[in-house]
Design a protein around this motif. Structure first.
Motif, mmCIF file in Angstrom:
data_model
loop_
_atom_site.group_PDB
_atom_site.id
_atom_site.type_symbol
_atom_site.label_atom_id
_atom_site.label_comp_id
_atom_site.label_asym_id
_atom_site.label_seq_id
_atom_site.Cartn_x
_atom_site.Cartn_y
_atom_site.Cartn_z
ATOM 1 N N VAL A 162 0.858 -1.179 0.000
ATOM 2 C CA VAL A 162 0.000 0.000 0.000
ATOM 3 C C VAL A 162 0.894 1.227 0.000
ATOM 4 O O VAL A 162 1.716 1.404 0.899
ATOM 5 N N VAL A 163 0.733 2.065 -1.034
ATOM 6 C CA VAL A 163 1.514 3.299 -1.153
ATOM 7 C C VAL A 163 0.560 4.465 -0.905
ATOM 8 O O VAL A 163 -0.467 4.587 -1.570
ATOM 9 N N THR A 164 0.901 5.309 0.062
ATOM 10 C CA THR A 164 0.075 6.465 0.409
ATOM 11 C C THR A 164 0.767 7.723 -0.068
ATOM 12 O O THR A 164 1.968 7.900 0.106
ATOM 13 N N ARG A 165 -0.018 8.618 -0.690
ATOM 14 C CA ARG A 165 0.525 9.898 -1.125
ATOM 15 C C ARG A 165 -0.451 10.989 -0.739
ATOM 16 O O ARG A 165 -1.649 10.738 -0.575
ATOM 17 N N ARG A 166 0.062 12.202 -0.557
ATOM 18 C CA ARG A 166 -0.784 13.327 -0.182
ATOM 19 C C ARG A 166 -0.908 14.261 -1.373
ATOM 20 O O ARG A 166 0.094 14.684 -1.946
ATOM 21 N N VAL A 167 -2.136 14.569 -1.744
ATOM 22 C CA VAL A 167 -2.401 15.457 -2.877
ATOM 23 C C VAL A 167 -3.324 16.579 -2.421
ATOM 24 O O VAL A 167 -4.095 16.430 -1.469
ATOM 25 N N GLN A 168 -3.238 17.684 -3.120
ATOM 26 C CA GLN A 168 -4.061 18.824 -2.775
ATOM 27 C C GLN A 168 -5.372 18.784 -3.568
ATOM 28 O O GLN A 168 -5.360 18.588 -4.786
ATOM 29 N N ASP A 169 -6.486 18.978 -2.874
ATOM 30 C CA ASP A 169 -7.779 19.014 -3.529
ATOM 31 C C ASP A 169 -7.844 20.249 -4.426
ATOM 32 O O ASP A 169 -7.506 21.345 -3.998
ATOM 33 N N PRO A 170 -8.254 20.076 -5.693
ATOM 34 C CA PRO A 170 -8.221 21.213 -6.621
ATOM 35 C C PRO A 170 -9.193 22.336 -6.265
ATOM 36 O O PRO A 170 -8.911 23.508 -6.541
ATOM 37 N N LEU A 171 -10.306 22.013 -5.636
ATOM 38 C CA LEU A 171 -11.295 23.037 -5.316
ATOM 39 C C LEU A 171 -11.059 23.673 -3.948
ATOM 40 O O LEU A 171 -11.005 24.897 -3.820
ATOM 41 N N TYR A 172 -10.888 22.838 -2.928
ATOM 42 C CA TYR A 172 -10.809 23.350 -1.563
ATOM 43 C C TYR A 172 -9.386 23.578 -1.057
ATOM 44 O O TYR A 172 -9.188 24.094 0.034
ATOM 45 N N ARG A 173 -8.387 23.158 -1.837
ATOM 46 C CA ARG A 173 -6.973 23.349 -1.484
ATOM 47 C C ARG A 173 -6.573 22.667 -0.180
ATOM 48 O O ARG A 173 -5.623 23.065 0.469
ATOM 49 N N LYS A 174 -7.315 21.652 0.188
ATOM 50 C CA LYS A 174 -6.997 20.903 1.390
ATOM 51 C C LYS A 174 -6.238 19.644 0.987
ATOM 52 O O LYS A 174 -6.551 19.038 -0.035
#
Length: 88
Positions: A28-40
């Motif tokens: 399992v590979v976890t990555r953090r991405v920014q939500d395009p609308l809410y920037r969270k």
């Protein structure tokens, strides 16, 4: 030129979720991405089946995997090394 050959293969670090198959582990590979609308920032998870010929990796271990030629219908990665063992 150096002895080390540069390959175009991706390498990822993840945690072994399952080692119940013969010579195969699920990573399992976890990555953090920014939500395009809410920037969270949100966490995204991907599962990869990786070839573990020596059977070194067990559930909970942190491993490094590398892209590889297709070994089966779902297996396209191989375990390069175990970075950290799971705590007993």
């Amino acid at each position: 030129m150096s002895e080390e050959r540069r390959s175009g293969r991706r390498r990822l670090v993840g945690v072994v979720a399952s080692d119940k198959m013969m010579k195969t582990v699920t990573v399992v590979v976890t990555r953090r991405v920014q939500d395009p609308l809410y920037r969270k920032y949100v966490s995204r998870m991907s599962k990869f089946k990786a070839h573990d010929a020596r059977g070194e990796a067990h559930a909970g271990d942190t491993v490094e995997i590398e892209e590889h030629r297709p070994l089966s219908a779902t297996k396209r990665w191989k375990v390069i090394r175990v970075l950290r063992r799971a705590e007993a």
